[in-house]
Design a protein around this motif. Structure first.
Motif, PDB file in Angstrom:
ATOM      1  N   ASN A   1     -52.514  -7.369 -41.905  1.00 45.28           N
ATOM      2  CA  ASN A   1     -53.541  -7.212 -40.881  1.00 45.28           C
ATOM      3  C   ASN A   1     -53.105  -7.788 -39.539  1.00 45.28           C
ATOM      4  O   ASN A   1     -53.408  -7.216 -38.488  1.00 45.28           O
ATOM      5  N   PHE A   2     -52.424  -8.922 -39.559  1.00 45.53           N
ATOM      6  CA  PHE A   2     -51.950  -9.517 -38.309  1.00 45.53           C
ATOM      7  C   PHE A   2     -50.888  -8.620 -37.674  1.00 45.53           C
ATOM      8  O   PHE A   2     -50.859  -8.454 -36.445  1.00 45.53           O
ATOM      9  N   ARG A   3     -50.051  -8.041 -38.492  1.00 47.71           N
ATOM     10  CA  ARG A   3     -49.048  -7.083 -38.001  1.00 47.71           C
ATOM     11  C   ARG A   3     -49.741  -5.926 -37.272  1.00 47.71           C
ATOM     12  O   ARG A   3     -49.350  -5.538 -36.162  1.00 47.71           O
ATOM     13  N   ALA A   4     -50.758  -5.372 -37.911  1.00 45.03           N
ATOM     14  CA  ALA A   4     -51.472  -4.246 -37.318  1.00 45.03           C
ATOM     15  C   ALA A   4     -52.167  -4.650 -36.019  1.00 45.03           C
ATOM     16  O   ALA A   4     -52.147  -3.910 -35.030  1.00 45.03           O
ATOM     17  N   GLU A   5     -52.758  -5.827 -36.003  1.00 42.04           N
ATOM     18  CA  GLU A   5     -53.423  -6.313 -34.795  1.00 42.04           C
ATOM     19  C   GLU A   5     -52.449  -6.459 -33.635  1.00 42.04           C
ATOM     20  O   GLU A   5     -52.756  -6.083 -32.499  1.00 42.04           O
ATOM     21  N   LEU A   6     -51.295  -7.022 -33.906  1.00 43.84           N
ATOM     22  CA  LEU A   6     -50.301  -7.229 -32.848  1.00 43.84           C
ATOM     23  C   LEU A   6     -49.791  -5.910 -32.298  1.00 43.84           C
ATOM     24  O   LEU A   6     -49.576  -5.770 -31.083  1.00 43.84           O
ATOM     25  N   ILE A   7     -49.610  -4.934 -33.164  1.00 43.85           N
ATOM     26  CA  ILE A   7     -49.169  -3.610 -32.708  1.00 43.85           C
ATOM     27  C   ILE A   7     -50.262  -2.945 -31.891  1.00 43.85           C
ATOM     28  O   ILE A   7     -50.012  -2.381 -30.808  1.00 43.85           O
ATOM     29  N   ASN A   8     -51.502  -3.004 -32.355  1.00 41.99           N
ATOM     30  CA  ASN A   8     -52.613  -2.389 -31.632  1.00 41.99           C
ATOM     31  C   ASN A   8     -52.848  -3.025 -30.270  1.00 41.99           C
ATOM     32  O   ASN A   8     -53.299  -2.362 -29.343  1.00 41.99           O
ATOM     33  N   ALA A   9     -52.536  -4.312 -30.169  1.00 41.37           N
ATOM     34  CA  ALA A   9     -52.728  -5.021 -28.904  1.00 41.37           C
ATOM     35  C   ALA A   9     -51.524  -4.891 -27.988  1.00 41.37           C
ATOM     36  O   ALA A   9     -51.553  -5.387 -26.856  1.00 41.37           O
ATOM     37  N   GLY A  10     -50.441  -4.257 -28.469  1.00 42.02           N
ATOM     38  CA  GLY A  10     -49.254  -4.096 -27.650  1.00 42.02           C
ATOM     39  C   GLY A  10     -48.341  -5.307 -27.623  1.00 42.02           C
ATOM     40  O   GLY A  10     -47.390  -5.362 -26.836  1.00 42.02           O
ATOM     41  N   VAL A  11     -48.611  -6.284 -28.480  1.00 46.29           N
ATOM     42  CA  VAL A  11     -47.745  -7.469 -28.556  1.00 46.29           C
ATOM     43  C   VAL A  11     -46.446  -7.126 -29.283  1.00 46.29           C
ATOM     44  O   VAL A  11     -45.390  -7.678 -29.000  1.00 46.29           O
ATOM     45  N   LEU A  12     -46.537  -6.224 -30.249  1.00 47.46           N
ATOM     46  CA  LEU A  12     -45.390  -5.728 -31.010  1.00 47.46           C
ATOM     47  C   LEU A  12     -45.423  -4.210 -30.996  1.00 47.46           C
ATOM     48  O   LEU A  12     -46.491  -3.603 -30.844  1.00 47.46           O
TER      49      LEU A  12
END
Length: 371
Positions: A301-312
């Protein structure tokens, strides 16, 4: 006195990775990370992923009979582990229960030394004699994993008393599972810590199962943070799947204890992805419970959040995951190549200082020697 704190819930794995996000949803993801360093967020993700990969390799090592004794994994609790350890200074002290591999890594101990201890090798944190449940490293401030349920609580409270007696500025964090809150030492320790204003944070990792029994069936008060009220101590409940919520709550309570000496009780609610130990198939859990745990996976979930936020982006995430896998594999290689301890050293660390007439009789040795 007692309160509940939580950040916004993480997205589910399927919804976050496969569904197309709306503009407003993406803005919400970015807003959640407002003021956060992108580099630090990526660092959290890497550390959580490293713990996940390390524990997967530990499970593999156990099935290969390279690890003996008991072995309890942090699978599903990575956000709690990283968030808690990020709230501590290097000089602060940590006492844990037997589910401590991830804590050892996040407290700054090299993964190779942690894996070597699991393998029973001399390069391990306890020179191969402690194993999975008994990590120990004074330099890192990890003063033990404890195999006895609640065995760490009186010792952690005593360490806090020593800090207070010496007018130090360290804080003690004492981690435990939800089942531990029902033993006498838990209540005795909270009582004395509150009476004497000791700088200790009691952390309950509530994965909602004491081995195979639900909290609701074992605790008359299932909201465990409320138990702090009996001792006029601050209590707080946080989403243990949210690394930022855990870090923020723990940091606030740790610094409060450092400044005022007041103890606190922090409950982190999370999910256990596997059985109580490596050998537990978890057949007492139904499919709905397992699916709930899977959807709450803090790493995914943290992976998905970071991608959705443009951090990753996807490539950067894969790169970090590959790096974490390589570090976990290197820890296994280091453990495999490390020597076993000599039998003659079995009693070398029984006492901190020499004791006259201490027994060094091995199990097969006769009790009396006849001439």
């Amino acid at each position: 006195m007692a309160q509940t704190a939580t950040r916004s819930k993480p997205s589910t794995r399927t919804g976050a990775t496969k569904a197309r996000r709306s503009t407003s949803a993406r803005a919400a993801e970015r807003g959640r990370f407002t003021g956060e360093s992108p580099e630090l967020l990526r660092d959290y993700f890497y550390e959580m992923t490293l713990i996940r990969r390390f524990e997967e390799r530990a499970a593999q090592g156990y099935t290969q009979a390279k690890i003996g004794g008991y072995c309890h994994l942090n699978l599903g609790e990575e956000a709690s582990v990283v968030g808690l350890m990020r709230s501590l200074r290097k000089t602060d002290l940590l006492f844990t229960n037997y589910r401590e591999h991830g804590y050892a890594i996040a407290k700054g101990i090299e993964p190779g030394r942690v894996m070597a201890e699991l393998y029973g090798r001399t390069t391990g944190t306890s020179k191969g004699w402690g194993g999975s449940m008994h990590m120990f490293d004074v330099e890192a401030g990890l003063l033990g994993g404890y195999g006895i349920v609640g065995g760490q609580i009186p010792l952690a409270t005593g360490a806090a008393l020593a800090i207070d007696y010496r007018s130090g500025d360290q804080v003690v964090m004492c981690q435990m599972g939800d089942g531990t809150t029902n033993i006498g030492a838990f209540h005795e320790a909270l009582n004395i810590a509150a009476l004497w204003n000791l700088p200790v944070i009691f952390v309950v990792i509530n994965n909602q199962l004491g081995m195979g029994t639900t909290v609701e069936k074992s605790s008359a008060e299932s909201e465990l943070y409320k138990r702090a009220s009996a001792y006029r101590m601050h209590g707080e409940r946080v989403d243990g799947n949210d690394v930022l919520a855990v870090r923020d709550a723990a940091s606030r309570l740790v610094e409060q204890a450092r400044e005022t000496g007041r103890p606190a009780l922090l409950e982190l609610v999370s999910e256990r992805l596997k059985g109580h130990s490596v050998v537990d198939p978890g057949k007492y859990r139904d499919e709905e419970s397992m699916e709930k745990a899977k959807q709450a996976d803090p790493v995914a979930n943290f992976r998905a959040e970071l991608i959705n936020a443009g951090v990753l982006d996807e490539d950067a995430a894969v790169e970090l995951e590959t790096k974490a896998q390589a570090e976990a594999d290197a820890a296994v290689a280091f453990a495999d190549d490390s020597p076993h301890p000599d039998v003659e050293t079995l009693f070398d660390y029984t006492y901190a200082t020499p004791v006259a007439n201490d027994s060094r009789r091995l199990p097969a040795d006769p009790l009396f020697v006849h001439n």
